[in-house]
Structures are given as structure tokens and as C-alpha cells.
Design a protein around this motif. Structure first.
Motif, PDB file in Angstrom:
ATOM      1  N   LEU A 194       1.784  -1.885   2.925  1.00 14.01           N
ATOM      2  CA  LEU A 194       0.421  -1.370   2.828  1.00 14.01           C
ATOM      3  C   LEU A 194      -0.139  -1.571   1.422  1.00 14.01           C
ATOM      4  O   LEU A 194      -1.301  -1.962   1.257  1.00 14.01           O
ATOM      5  N   SER A 195       0.675  -1.336   0.399  1.00 15.96           N
ATOM      6  CA  SER A 195       0.211  -1.515  -0.977  1.00 15.96           C
ATOM      7  C   SER A 195      -0.135  -2.969  -1.259  1.00 15.96           C
ATOM      8  O   SER A 195      -1.157  -3.258  -1.905  1.00 15.96           O
ATOM      9  N   LEU A 196       0.684  -3.888  -0.794  1.00 13.97           N
ATOM     10  CA  LEU A 196       0.388  -5.300  -0.989  1.00 13.97           C
ATOM     11  C   LEU A 196      -0.867  -5.719  -0.231  1.00 13.97           C
ATOM     12  O   LEU A 196      -1.689  -6.481  -0.741  1.00 13.97           O
ATOM     13  N   PHE A 197      -1.023  -5.221   0.993  1.00  7.15           N
ATOM     14  CA  PHE A 197      -2.221  -5.546   1.759  1.00  7.15           C
ATOM     15  C   PHE A 197      -3.467  -4.996   1.077  1.00  7.15           C
ATOM     16  O   PHE A 197      -4.495  -5.669   1.014  1.00  7.15           O
ATOM     17  N   MET A 198      -3.376  -3.767   0.564  1.00  5.42           N
ATOM     18  CA  MET A 198      -4.529  -3.191  -0.135  1.00  5.42           C
ATOM     19  C   MET A 198      -4.837  -3.973  -1.399  1.00  5.42           C
ATOM     20  O   MET A 198      -5.996  -4.112  -1.785  1.00  5.42           O
ATOM     21  N   ALA A 199      -3.814  -4.507  -2.060  1.00  3.18           N
ATOM     22  CA  ALA A 199      -4.039  -5.272  -3.287  1.00  3.18           C
ATOM     23  C   ALA A 199      -4.756  -6.590  -2.998  1.00  3.18           C
ATOM     24  O   ALA A 199      -5.635  -6.991  -3.756  1.00  3.18           O
ATOM     25  N   ILE A 200      -4.418  -7.264  -1.901  1.00  4.18           N
ATOM     26  CA  ILE A 200      -5.051  -8.554  -1.634  1.00  4.18           C
ATOM     27  C   ILE A 200      -6.390  -8.414  -0.923  1.00  4.18           C
ATOM     28  O   ILE A 200      -7.200  -9.329  -0.964  1.00  4.18           O
ATOM     29  N   SER A 201      -6.633  -7.261  -0.295  1.00  4.69           N
ATOM     30  CA  SER A 201      -7.888  -7.088   0.422  1.00  4.69           C
ATOM     31  C   SER A 201      -8.938  -6.312  -0.358  1.00  4.69           C
ATOM     32  O   SER A 201     -10.037  -6.108   0.148  1.00  4.69           O
ATOM     33  N   GLY A 202      -8.614  -5.872  -1.552  1.00  6.15           N
ATOM     34  CA  GLY A 202      -9.580  -5.160  -2.375  1.00  6.15           C
ATOM     35  C   GLY A 202      -9.577  -3.665  -2.169  1.00  6.15           C
ATOM     36  O   GLY A 202     -10.460  -2.969  -2.657  1.00  6.15           O
ATOM     37  N   SER A 252      12.986  10.476 -15.609  1.00  6.43           N
ATOM     38  CA  SER A 252      11.830  10.737 -14.761  1.00  6.43           C
ATOM     39  C   SER A 252      11.251   9.412 -14.267  1.00  6.43           C
ATOM     40  O   SER A 252      11.219   8.420 -14.987  1.00  6.43           O
ATOM     41  N   LEU A 253      10.815   9.420 -13.038  1.00 11.80           N
ATOM     42  CA  LEU A 253      10.220   8.226 -12.427  1.00 11.80           C
ATOM     43  C   LEU A 253       8.705   8.340 -12.496  1.00 11.80           C
ATOM     44  O   LEU A 253       8.152   9.440 -12.414  1.00 11.80           O
ATOM     45  N   PRO A 254       8.025   7.213 -12.620  1.00 12.86           N
ATOM     46  CA  PRO A 254       6.558   7.263 -12.549  1.00 12.86           C
ATOM     47  C   PRO A 254       6.117   7.829 -11.194  1.00 12.86           C
ATOM     48  O   PRO A 254       6.719   7.532 -10.156  1.00 12.86           O
ATOM     49  N   GLU A 255       5.084   8.644 -11.208  1.00 12.88           N
ATOM     50  CA  GLU A 255       4.667   9.329  -9.977  1.00 12.88           C
ATOM     51  C   GLU A 255       4.169   8.382  -8.902  1.00 12.88           C
ATOM     52  O   GLU A 255       4.344   8.625  -7.716  1.00 12.88           O
ATOM     53  N   ASN A 256       3.572   7.267  -9.300  1.00 11.86           N
ATOM     54  CA  ASN A 256       3.040   6.322  -8.313  1.00 11.86           C
ATOM     55  C   ASN A 256       4.097   5.381  -7.760  1.00 11.86           C
ATOM     56  O   ASN A 256       3.830   4.667  -6.806  1.00 11.86           O
ATOM     57  N   LEU A 257       5.268   5.373  -8.358  1.00 13.56           N
ATOM     58  CA  LEU A 257       6.309   4.440  -7.920  1.00 13.56           C
ATOM     59  C   LEU A 257       6.713   4.717  -6.473  1.00 13.56           C
ATOM     60  O   LEU A 257       6.724   3.809  -5.639  1.00 13.56           O
ATOM     61  N   VAL A 258       7.021   5.940  -6.169  1.00 12.59           N
ATOM     62  CA  VAL A 258       7.434   6.287  -4.809  1.00 12.59           C
ATOM     63  C   VAL A 258       6.225   6.310  -3.872  1.00 12.59           C
ATOM     64  O   VAL A 258       6.330   5.960  -2.705  1.00 12.59           O
ATOM     65  N   THR A 311      -7.164  -1.505  -3.231  1.00 11.45           N
ATOM     66  CA  THR A 311      -6.644  -0.869  -4.441  1.00 11.45           C
ATOM     67  C   THR A 311      -6.551  -1.924  -5.519  1.00 11.45           C
ATOM     68  O   THR A 311      -6.207  -3.080  -5.257  1.00 11.45           O
ATOM     69  N   ASP A 312      -6.837  -1.525  -6.733  1.00 10.38           N
ATOM     70  CA  ASP A 312      -6.742  -2.439  -7.844  1.00 10.38           C
ATOM     71  C   ASP A 312      -5.278  -2.768  -8.123  1.00 10.38           C
ATOM     72  O   ASP A 312      -4.412  -1.875  -8.110  1.00 10.38           O
ATOM     73  N   TRP A 313      -4.976  -4.034  -8.386  1.00  8.69           N
ATOM     74  CA  TRP A 313      -3.592  -4.453  -8.615  1.00  8.69           C
ATOM     75  C   TRP A 313      -3.011  -3.801  -9.863  1.00  8.69           C
ATOM     76  O   TRP A 313      -1.832  -3.510  -9.920  1.00  8.69           O
ATOM     77  N   GLY A 314      -3.837  -3.524 -10.862  1.00  6.50           N
ATOM     78  CA  GLY A 314      -3.370  -2.882 -12.085  1.00  6.50           C
ATOM     79  C   GLY A 314      -2.804  -1.500 -11.818  1.00  6.50           C
ATOM     80  O   GLY A 314      -1.774  -1.117 -12.389  1.00  6.50           O
TER      81      GLY A 314
END
Length: 98
Positions: free
Chosen positions: A81-89, A64-70, A91-94
């Protein structure tokens, strides 16, 4: 006399405002180059992370794959988009790393 003093102050204010506007406009090219470099770096890291995710999916096809992976790293645009959200605040990087 009072009107003349106010007009003189207004002219000096307009001159300073014009100077600030000229400084902002002249720095726009540097801002665009910095923004382009940032997008390029995000693109490269998104490709790097996406390759790791694809290898993980191939190696764990039965498990089974983690649900957030895909959701966060499923394709190139989601990775960017995920990387941009991580550096711009956005989404939390964790939460992206889990």
C-alpha cells in the motif's frame, strides 16, 4: 433537407464513436497486462523493503524505532500500500523514506 443533413452528421458521429469504442475495448487486454506487471513489481519491491525493515528491527531491538517505520512498512500489505501510494501521488515519497 435540414433534417437529412443533421441525420447524416449524426450517423457519421455514431460511426466515429463506435470506432473509438472498439479501439478502447481492444486495448483492454494490454492495459490489464500492464496493470498486472505493475502489481508484480510493487509486490517484489515490497518484499525487498520489508526484509530490510525486518533486519533493522532485529538489529535495533533495544533502541527506539521511528514511529512511521511500522506504520508504513510493518507487514507486506502495508508495504504494498505504501509503495502504491508513493507512485500514485497518495503519499509523498519523502515521508515514506523517513
Amino acid at each position: 433537407v435540414g433534417r437529412a443533413a443533421r441525420l447524416l452528421r449524426m450517423v457519421s458521429f455514431v460511426r466515429e464513436l463506435r470506432l473509438m469504442l472498439a479501439a478502447i475495448i481492444s486495448s483492454l487486454t494490454s492495459l490489464l497486462w500492464a496493470f498486472g506487471l505493475l502489481l508484480f513489481m510493487i509486490y517484489l519491491y515490497a518484499i525487498f523493503i520489508l526484509q530490510g525493515v525486518q533486519n533493522h528491527i532485529r538489529n535495533n531491538a533495544e533502541g527506539s524505532l521511528p514511529e512511521n517505520l511500522v506504520e508504513f512498512w510493518g507487514n507486506l500489505w502495508r508495504s504494498i500500500l505504501s509503495l502504491f501510494m508513493a507512485i500514485s501521488g497518495g503519499t509523498d515519497w519523502g515521508s515514506l523514506a523517513n
